[in-house]
Design a protein around this motif. Structure first.
Motif, PDB file in Angstrom:
ATOM      1  N   TYR A   1       0.845  -1.198   0.000  1.00  0.00           N
ATOM      2  CA  TYR A   1       0.000   0.000   0.000  1.00  0.00           C
ATOM      3  C   TYR A   1       0.887   1.258   0.000  1.00  0.00           C
TER       4      TYR A   1
ATOM      5  N   GLY B   1       2.359   2.044  -3.318  1.00  0.00           N
ATOM      6  CA  GLY B   1       1.420   2.716  -4.233  1.00  0.00           C
ATOM      7  C   GLY B   1       1.379   4.219  -3.973  1.00  0.00           C
TER       8      GLY B   1
ATOM      9  N   ARG C   1       4.691   5.738  -5.108  1.00  0.00           N
ATOM     10  CA  ARG C   1       4.734   5.850  -6.562  1.00  0.00           C
ATOM     11  C   ARG C   1       3.894   7.036  -7.048  1.00  0.00           C
ATOM     12  N   SER C   2       2.737   7.265  -6.410  1.00  0.00           N
ATOM     13  CA  SER C   2       1.904   8.384  -6.881  1.00  0.00           C
ATOM     14  C   SER C   2       2.582   9.726  -6.566  1.00  0.00           C
TER      15      SER C   2
END
Ligand SMILES: Cc1cc2nc3c(=O)[nH]c(=O)nc-3n(C[C@H](O)[C@H](O)[C@H](O)COP(=O)(O)OP(=O)(O)OC[C@H]3O[C@@H](n4cnc5c(N)ncnc54)[C@H](O)[C@@H]3O)c2cc1C
Length: 255
Positions: A56, A59, A62-63
């Protein structure tokens, strides 16, 4: 001088909190771009929900790195305690494998494992902040002695410079600043391949002398409403910091 911004806070256990940190980071990236500030950002995996689930937090990371890339900016992933080292390096490598080159990592000179870690990172041409390490770690995994930590710092810096990696030399230790000058010369490292990094408000005369000598320097600027919890945690992790604060208060000296 340039800056790197740090939103204070660690160890987020709820997705809503991790998401609001992500939104705040994207807002910060917009503001940096909008105001044309010479600043990048420094994030911590535990603040992005690593304790909820490493996948999680990846993610979210990465954003943020994607948003930074869209705005021409760079993300440094701070290094936390030794329970996070392997995971942090793995997430960094994963981002690089996905083609992100606007991301950098941190190596702590006090960890015994940092020598092999650096030898792996140079193969990627990694952008590395090198610091001593701020957490209390056991003698089984970390040097405790000041001179050993300095020696390790110098050796790691040499390997990074010899391989042409971009190095963020994060220290307020005059001995290591002098050592850096020596290694910059010996390895023929260009000004564009390194920068000094110092915490806001710490050893400002040393900072001025580094800048005065023509080196680039980035100031680490923590901000946010979690400052009290952050400071208490830092003091528990490393009571030596209390000594610095008391000394600065008594002597009025932050040189
Ligand atoms: C830009 C930056 C980013 C960092 N990122 C990380 C990271 O991601 N992970 C990590 O583990 N550590 C990080 N650190 C902390 C680092 O690992 C060291 O713990 C810290 O910098 C102290 O080591 P030093 O090399 O400055 O030497 P020291 O010998 O500890 O300090 C030299 C002198 O600087 C002054 N000083 C140092 N630190 C402070 C302070 N906090 N407050 C007041 N005075 C101080 C004191 O006068 C001291 O005598 C970072 C440090 C910097 C500067």
């Amino acid at each position: 001088m340039t800056a790197t911004l740090d939103i204070l806070g660690e160890d987020v256990y709820e997705q809503s909190a991790a998401e609001s940190i992500r939104n705040e980071w994207i807002h910060v990236l917009d503001e940096i771009k909008g105001h044309q500030l010479e600043s990048n950002i420094s994030v911590k995996l535990s603040q992005l929900g690593f304790r909820i689930d490493p996948e999680y937090s990846f993610g979210i990371l990465r954003s943020i790195v994607t948003a930074a890339r869209e705005r021409g900016n760079f993300v440094r992933v701070d290094m936390e305690d030794s329970t996070m080292t392997s995971a942090t390096l793995a997430q960094y490598r994963r981002l690089r494998a996905e083609g992100f080159d606007n991301v950098g990592v941190v190596i702590q000179a006090y960890l015994h494992r940092s020598d092999p870690d650096v030898r792996d990172l140079v193969k990627l041409g990694a952008n590395v902040r090198l610091c001593k390490g701020i957490y209390r770690e056991s003698p089984e995994i970390a040097y405790q002695d000041r001179d050993e930590i300095r020696r390790s710092f110098g050796l790691l810096m040499r390997v990074l410079m010899e391989h042409g990696c971009y190095v963020g030399i994060a220290t307020h230790d005059e001995y290591l600043v002098d050592k850096s000058y020596e290694l910059i010369q010996k390895t023929g490292t260009e000004k564009s391949r390194y920068e000094f990094q110092m915490l806001l408000g710490v050893r400002e005369q040393l900072r001025a002398s580094i800048v005065g000598a023509g080196h680039r320097l980035r100031v680490y600027v923590p901000y946010g409403d979690q400052w009290y919890a952050y400071s208490v945690r830092r003091l528990k992790e490393n009571p030596q910091i209390a000594g610095y604060v008391v000394k600065a208060l008594l002597t009025g000296n932050n040189s």
